[in-house]
Design an enzyme around this catalytic site. Structure first.
Site, PDB file in Angstrom:
ATOM      1  CE  LYS A 188      -3.610  -2.468  -0.389  1.00 41.49           C
ATOM      2  NZ  LYS A 188      -4.532  -3.125   0.491  1.00 41.49           N
TER       3      LYS A 188
HETATM    4  C1  LIG Z   1      -5.539  -4.301   0.737  1.00 43.77           C
HETATM    5  C2  LIG Z   1      -7.009  -4.141   0.773  1.00 43.77           C
HETATM    6  C3  LIG Z   1      -7.779  -4.467   1.895  1.00 43.77           C
HETATM    7  C4  LIG Z   1      -7.227  -5.235   3.055  1.00 43.77           C
HETATM    8  O1  LIG Z   1      -6.184  -4.630   3.699  1.00 43.77           O
HETATM    9  P1  LIG Z   1      -5.401  -5.467   4.825  1.00 43.77           P
HETATM   10  O2  LIG Z   1      -4.670  -4.414   5.588  1.00 43.77           O
HETATM   11  O3  LIG Z   1      -4.475  -6.395   4.086  1.00 43.77           O
HETATM   12  O4  LIG Z   1      -6.393  -6.193   5.630  1.00 43.77           O
HETATM   13  C5  LIG Z   1      -9.119  -4.143   1.918  1.00 43.77           C
HETATM   14  N1  LIG Z   1      -9.709  -3.568   0.867  1.00 43.77           N
HETATM   15  C6  LIG Z   1      -9.020  -3.262  -0.257  1.00 43.77           C
HETATM   16  C7  LIG Z   1      -9.747  -2.596  -1.391  1.00 43.77           C
HETATM   17  C8  LIG Z   1      -7.659  -3.554  -0.353  1.00 43.77           C
HETATM   18  O5  LIG Z   1      -6.985  -3.302  -1.477  1.00 43.77           O
END
Ligand SMILES: *Cc1c(COP(=O)(O)O)cnc(C)c1O
Length: 387
Positions: free
Chosen positions: A187
């Site tokens: 991210k």
């Molecule tokens: C990455 C992601 C998540 C989950 O994030 P985590 O921190 O890995 O639980 C949820 N929604 C979207 C759209 C994502 O891309």
């Protein structure tokens, strides 16, 4: 042909500051939720502004679960989600015995379609979960208006949306019930694994705080620093185990300080892709409706047009042959057996998300890419498309 090393699709950008802070946590004797997590929460809330509070959790998935629980989602309720998202958005609804109602997205932005939300409303609808796809804000005016009109909760999945603005305000400060960010490895900033729940609603934050740690009325660090005996606690609800450890928060403290630079780099790379891929048989990612608004550029998603003469799958294979990693965002919910079979979802019911999936490729875009790396990606795309 010169041997070139493989260019991965994504890489975290971690410096000596993060490493030293993690080591500091390890040496301090306090490795779980403690002073660094508290500081990270305060810094994050301060970064967003707008009077929000922030609570750190061990994933965005955990944060979305906590937020839905805190607004009272329960068995039999319906929660509207877009098909064009990661499975986490829908799975948390099931955790609570509620049902995700999957709807199609807008053909330009690939964000949840307000018209599709309206068409999906029933007397069981309790909440809407907008997902700011790739880091582009959803049409929040329309979504918040529907929510007000029908007394629905809004929980924003902002896993892609740090730092995204909507009409000049950062996502997280718009006044929805809660907004949840992700610090997963790929991210726009990372703590390895982690997430943040943000809200202006003090009661919601208080509930999330308790439920994040077994439903205990005081967390371990409060007990450690307060005057009442450290051994005493009360469990007030059957909670979860979703707290962020200080080892992770240590990374977050420094990643957050760099988010401005990270964003500038992503913005510049996206602008270069826009310029140098223009005129090819590709649909380039949508820009914010207001030129002054900020796209977080978590992803750079392109869609192959029929004139490209190459399928999405073949395109990705040919990029890999040139040593370049690509990805696909997303395999839509209605294509996954759990949601397709569980809710009788058909491809034809999601024409926009389905067509987008067939044509979509996510190109590498991250702060550790060099200009030369991006030159390579652009050249490879042009060559495959015969330009
Ligand atoms: C990455 C992601 C998540 C989950 O994030 P985590 O921190 O890995 O639980 C949820 N929604 C979207 C759209 C994502 O891309």
């Amino acid at each position: 042909m010169t041997e070139q090393k493989f260019l991965p699709f994504a890489l975290p950008d971690i410096g000596e500051e993060e490493i030293n802070e993690v080591v500091d946590a390890l040496r301090s004797g306090w490795v779980t939720t403690g002073p660094k997590t508290k500081q990270f929460e305060a810094d994050f809330a301060h970064f967003l502004g707008g009077g929000v509070e922030a609570i750190a959790v061990n994933s965005a998935t955990a944060g979305l679960h906590l937020a839905l629980e805190a607004v009272g989602i329960g068995p039999g309720d319906e929660v509207i989600v877009p098909s064009y998202t990661f499975t986490a958005t829908a799975e948390v609804v099931r955790y609570l015995g509620a049902h995700p109602v999957v709807v199609d997205v807008d053909p330009v932005t690939l964000n949840i379609s307000p018209a599709a939300i309206r068409a999906a409303l029933t007397d069981k609808t309790k909440a809407i979960m907008p997902v700011h796809f790739a880091g582009l804000a959803c049409d929040m005016d329309a979504i918040l208006a529907i929510a007000r009109e029908h007394k629905l909760k809004v929980i924003e999945d902002a896993a892609h949306a740090l730092p995204t603005t909507y009409q000049g305000q950062l996502i997280g400060t718009l006044g929805s019930d809660a907004t949840v960010f992700s610090f997963y490895a790929n991210k726009t900033m990372t703590t390895g694994e982690g997430g943040m729940v943000v809200s202006k609603d003090k009661d919601l934050i208080a509930r999330c705080k308790v439920m994040r740690l077994h439903g205990i009325s005081r967390d371990a660090f409060d007990r450690y620093v307060s005057k009442t005996p450290a051994w005493f606690y009360e469990v007030v609800a059957p909670g979860f185990k979703y707290n962020m450890p200080d080892i992770a928060a240590a990374m977050g403290l420094h990643q957050l300080k760099k988010i401005g630079r990270f964003h500038q780099q992503r913005e510049a790379m996206a602008a270069r892709y826009d310029r140098e891929l223009a005129g090819l048989p590709l649909i380039l990612p949508a820009r914010p409706a207001l030129a002054t608004d900020q796209h977080a550029w978590h992803l750079y998603p392109v869609r192959l047009q029929p004139e490209a003469g190459v399928s999405r799958d073949d395109f990705i294979v040919r990029m890999a042959e040139k040593g370049i990693g690509c990805s696909v965002h997303f395999i839509p919910l209605h294509r996954h057996p759990v949601w397709r079979d569980g809710y009788q979802l058909k491809n034809a019911d999601f024409p926009v998300a389905d067509a987008a999936f067939e044509a979509e490729v996510t190109l590498p875009l991250y702060t550790r890419m060099t200009d030369a790396d991006q030159t390579r990606v652009i050249a490879a795309v042009r060559e495959i498309l015969g330009a």
